[in-house]
Design a protein around this motif. Structure first.
Motif, PDB file in Angstrom:
ATOM      1  N   MET A 109      19.724 -24.234 -99.877  1.00 20.22           N
ATOM      2  CA  MET A 109      20.707 -23.853 -98.878  1.00 20.22           C
ATOM      3  C   MET A 109      20.014 -23.295 -97.651  1.00 20.22           C
ATOM      4  SD  MET A 109      23.604 -21.720-100.830  1.00 20.22           S
ATOM      5  CE  MET A 109      24.532 -22.462-102.123  1.00 20.22           C
ATOM      6  N   ALA A 110      20.584 -23.550 -96.550  1.00 17.80           N
ATOM      7  CA  ALA A 110      20.159 -22.851 -95.351  1.00 17.80           C
ATOM      8  C   ALA A 110      20.834 -21.489 -95.384  1.00 17.80           C
ATOM      9  CB  ALA A 110      20.581 -23.631 -94.113  1.00 17.80           C
ATOM     10  N   LEU A 111      20.362 -20.606 -94.571  1.00 17.04           N
ATOM     11  CA  LEU A 111      20.965 -19.278 -94.467  1.00 17.04           C
ATOM     12  C   LEU A 111      21.846 -19.238 -93.229  1.00 17.04           C
ATOM     13  CD1 LEU A 111      17.715 -17.263 -95.224  1.00 17.04           C
ATOM     14  CD2 LEU A 111      19.584 -17.722 -96.804  1.00 17.04           C
ATOM     15  N   ILE A 112      22.751 -18.281 -93.191  1.00 14.30           N
ATOM     16  CA  ILE A 112      23.593 -18.062 -92.012  1.00 14.30           C
ATOM     17  C   ILE A 112      23.550 -16.582 -91.671  1.00 14.30           C
ATOM     18  CG2 ILE A 112      25.166 -19.999 -92.397  1.00 14.30           C
ATOM     19  CD1 ILE A 112      27.181 -17.992 -93.559  1.00 14.30           C
ATOM     20  N   VAL A 117      15.123  -8.030 -85.169  1.00 14.19           N
ATOM     21  CA  VAL A 117      14.005  -8.044 -86.114  1.00 14.19           C
ATOM     22  C   VAL A 117      13.854  -9.367 -86.857  1.00 14.19           C
ATOM     23  CG1 VAL A 117      13.967  -5.545 -86.425  1.00 14.19           C
ATOM     24  CG2 VAL A 117      15.264  -6.945 -88.016  1.00 14.19           C
ATOM     25  N   CYS A 118      14.909 -10.148 -87.001  1.00 18.16           N
ATOM     26  CA  CYS A 118      14.829 -11.386 -87.774  1.00 18.16           C
ATOM     27  C   CYS A 118      14.130 -12.516 -87.029  1.00 18.16           C
ATOM     28  CB  CYS A 118      16.209 -11.835 -88.238  1.00 18.16           C
ATOM     29  SG  CYS A 118      17.363 -12.218 -86.904  1.00 18.16           S
ATOM     30  N   GLU A 119      14.407 -12.659 -85.763  1.00 16.05           N
ATOM     31  CA  GLU A 119      13.901 -13.812 -85.010  1.00 16.05           C
ATOM     32  C   GLU A 119      12.378 -13.962 -85.086  1.00 16.05           C
ATOM     33  OE1 GLU A 119      14.422 -15.921 -80.678  1.00 16.05           O
ATOM     34  OE2 GLU A 119      14.572 -13.744 -80.777  1.00 16.05           O
ATOM     35  N   PRO A 120      11.593 -12.926 -84.827  1.00  9.67           N
ATOM     36  CA  PRO A 120      10.142 -13.115 -84.890  1.00  9.67           C
ATOM     37  C   PRO A 120       9.590 -13.316 -86.301  1.00  9.67           C
ATOM     38  CG  PRO A 120      10.656 -10.834 -84.372  1.00  9.67           C
ATOM     39  CD  PRO A 120      11.952 -11.600 -84.353  1.00  9.67           C
ATOM     40  N   GLU A 121      10.380 -13.018 -87.320  1.00 12.23           N
ATOM     41  CA  GLU A 121       9.930 -13.176 -88.701  1.00 12.23           C
ATOM     42  C   GLU A 121      10.061 -14.606 -89.215  1.00 12.23           C
ATOM     43  OE1 GLU A 121       8.364 -10.864 -90.506  1.00 12.23           O
ATOM     44  OE2 GLU A 121       8.523  -9.578 -88.748  1.00 12.23           O
ATOM     45  N   CYS A 122      10.854 -15.430 -88.542  1.00 17.34           N
ATOM     46  CA  CYS A 122      11.108 -16.789 -89.017  1.00 17.34           C
ATOM     47  C   CYS A 122       9.926 -17.700 -88.715  1.00 17.34           C
ATOM     48  CB  CYS A 122      12.371 -17.361 -88.379  1.00 17.34           C
ATOM     49  SG  CYS A 122      12.745 -19.030 -88.968  1.00 17.34           S
ATOM     50  N   PRO A 123       9.243 -18.194 -89.750  1.00 15.16           N
ATOM     51  CA  PRO A 123       8.075 -19.042 -89.527  1.00 15.16           C
ATOM     52  C   PRO A 123       8.414 -20.437 -89.002  1.00 15.16           C
ATOM     53  CG  PRO A 123       8.561 -18.932 -91.860  1.00 15.16           C
ATOM     54  CD  PRO A 123       9.496 -17.970 -91.180  1.00 15.16           C
ATOM     55  N   ASN A 124       9.673 -20.834 -89.098  1.00 20.09           N
ATOM     56  CA  ASN A 124      10.087 -22.165 -88.648  1.00 20.09           C
ATOM     57  C   ASN A 124      10.753 -22.147 -87.283  1.00 20.09           C
ATOM     58  OD1 ASN A 124       9.225 -23.363 -91.072  1.00 20.09           O
ATOM     59  ND2 ASN A 124      11.155 -22.874 -92.059  1.00 20.09           N
ATOM     60  N   GLY A 125      10.943 -20.974 -86.698  1.00 23.15           N
ATOM     61  CA  GLY A 125      11.623 -20.894 -85.405  1.00 23.15           C
ATOM     62  C   GLY A 125      13.088 -21.273 -85.503  1.00 23.15           C
ATOM     63  N   ALA A 126      13.694 -21.036 -86.660  1.00 23.87           N
ATOM     64  CA  ALA A 126      15.088 -21.432 -86.879  1.00 23.87           C
ATOM     65  C   ALA A 126      16.097 -20.426 -86.332  1.00 23.87           C
ATOM     66  CB  ALA A 126      15.342 -21.631 -88.372  1.00 23.87           C
ATOM     67  N   GLY A 135      22.352 -16.326 -80.177  1.00 25.30           N
ATOM     68  CA  GLY A 135      23.529 -17.123 -79.858  1.00 25.30           C
ATOM     69  C   GLY A 135      24.334 -16.430 -78.780  1.00 25.30           C
ATOM     70  N   ASP A 136      25.572 -16.851 -78.590  1.00 29.80           N
ATOM     71  CA  ASP A 136      26.428 -16.249 -77.574  1.00 29.80           C
ATOM     72  C   ASP A 136      26.694 -14.774 -77.851  1.00 29.80           C
ATOM     73  OD1 ASP A 136      26.611 -18.592 -76.130  1.00 29.80           O
ATOM     74  OD2 ASP A 136      28.450 -19.236 -77.125  1.00 29.80           O
ATOM     75  N   GLU A 137      26.941 -14.449 -79.123  1.00 27.19           N
ATOM     76  CA  GLU A 137      27.263 -13.067 -79.462  1.00 27.19           C
ATOM     77  C   GLU A 137      26.287 -12.454 -80.459  1.00 27.19           C
ATOM     78  OE1 GLU A 137      31.354 -12.367 -80.403  1.00 27.19           O
ATOM     79  OE2 GLU A 137      32.022 -13.887 -78.982  1.00 27.19           O
ATOM     80  N   ILE A 138      25.807 -13.254 -81.407  1.00 29.22           N
ATOM     81  CA  ILE A 138      24.875 -12.770 -82.424  1.00 29.22           C
ATOM     82  C   ILE A 138      23.781 -13.807 -82.622  1.00 29.22           C
ATOM     83  CG2 ILE A 138      26.594 -11.371 -83.664  1.00 29.22           C
ATOM     84  CD1 ILE A 138      26.805 -13.683 -85.711  1.00 29.22           C
ATOM     85  N   TYR A 139      22.779 -13.439 -83.381  1.00 30.41           N
ATOM     86  CA  TYR A 139      21.729 -14.401 -83.700  1.00 30.41           C
ATOM     87  C   TYR A 139      22.299 -15.519 -84.566  1.00 30.41           C
ATOM     88  CZ  TYR A 139      17.961 -11.819 -81.589  1.00 30.41           C
ATOM     89  OH  TYR A 139      17.135 -11.218 -80.674  1.00 30.41           O
ATOM     90  N   GLU A 140      21.682 -16.691 -84.455  1.00 32.58           N
ATOM     91  CA  GLU A 140      22.122 -17.856 -85.211  1.00 32.58           C
ATOM     92  C   GLU A 140      20.919 -18.502 -85.885  1.00 32.58           C
ATOM     93  OE1 GLU A 140      23.904 -20.298 -82.205  1.00 32.58           O
ATOM     94  OE2 GLU A 140      25.719 -19.086 -82.125  1.00 32.58           O
ATOM     95  N   ILE A 141      21.192 -19.208 -86.974  1.00 33.56           N
ATOM     96  CA  ILE A 141      20.143 -19.931 -87.688  1.00 33.56           C
ATOM     97  C   ILE A 141      20.428 -21.423 -87.604  1.00 33.56           C
ATOM     98  CG2 ILE A 141      19.078 -20.351 -89.942  1.00 33.56           C
ATOM     99  CD1 ILE A 141      19.648 -17.448 -90.647  1.00 33.56           C
ATOM    100  N   ASP A 142      19.438 -22.177 -87.154  1.00 36.75           N
ATOM    101  CA  ASP A 142      19.552 -23.638 -87.098  1.00 36.75           C
ATOM    102  C   ASP A 142      19.326 -24.165 -88.520  1.00 36.75           C
ATOM    103  OD1 ASP A 142      19.155 -26.385 -86.897  1.00 36.75           O
ATOM    104  OD2 ASP A 142      18.012 -26.224 -85.037  1.00 36.75           O
ATOM    105  N   PRO A 143      20.365 -24.705 -89.159  1.00 38.89           N
ATOM    106  CA  PRO A 143      20.220 -25.156 -90.543  1.00 38.89           C
ATOM    107  C   PRO A 143      19.233 -26.308 -90.708  1.00 38.89           C
ATOM    108  CG  PRO A 143      22.335 -25.844 -89.665  1.00 38.89           C
ATOM    109  CD  PRO A 143      21.710 -24.944 -88.640  1.00 38.89           C
ATOM    110  N   ASP A 144      18.957 -27.034 -89.632  1.00 36.57           N
ATOM    111  CA  ASP A 144      17.995 -28.130 -89.711  1.00 36.57           C
ATOM    112  C   ASP A 144      16.553 -27.626 -89.749  1.00 36.57           C
ATOM    113  OD1 ASP A 144      20.016 -30.052 -89.730  1.00 36.57           O
ATOM    114  OD2 ASP A 144      20.066 -30.129 -87.538  1.00 36.57           O
TER     115      ASP A 144
END
Length: 82
Positions: A1-4, A14-23, A27-36
Motif C-alpha cells: 500500500m502507499a501511504l496517505i 518533518v516528513c518531506e525530507p525523510e522520504c527517500p523517494n521524494g514522494a 499540497g494546497d493545505e497539507i502535505y501529500e504523498i504521491d502514491p506512484d
C-alpha cells in the motif's frame, strides 16, 4: 500500500525530507504523498520514515492503494532505475 497523509497534518515539515523517494510534497493545505512514488520505504528502510517522524500520527496506509511487499519492491526498483 502507499501511504496517505490525513487532514490531521499540522504542516510541521518533518516528513518531506525523510522520504527517500521524494514522494512527499506540500499540497494546497497539507502535505501529500504521491502514491506512484511511495514504496513505504521498501528498498531503503525497514519502516516508513515519514511515519517514524510524524508527531501527530497522521500517515496511515491508503486502503484504496493496496500493494504487497513484492509490488512495493518492484516499484522501488522501477523508481531507482530511472
Amino acid at each position: 500500500m502507499a501511504l496517505i497523509i490525513t487532514d490531521e497534518c499540522i504542516n510541521c515539515d518533518v516528513c518531506e525530507p525523510e522520504c527517500p523517494n521524494g514522494a512527499i510534497s506540500q499540497g494546497d493545505e497539507i502535505y501529500e504523498i504521491d502514491p506512484d512514488l511511495c514504496t513505504e520505504c521498501v528498498g531503503h528502510y525497514d519502516e516508513p520514515q515519514c511515519v517514524e517522524v510524524c508527531p501527530v500520527d497522521c500517515i496511515p496506509k491508503d486502503p484504496d492503494r493496496e500493494e504487497t511487499k513484492e509490488e512495493l519492491l518492484e516499484k522501488y526498483n522501477r523508481i531507482s532505475s530511472t
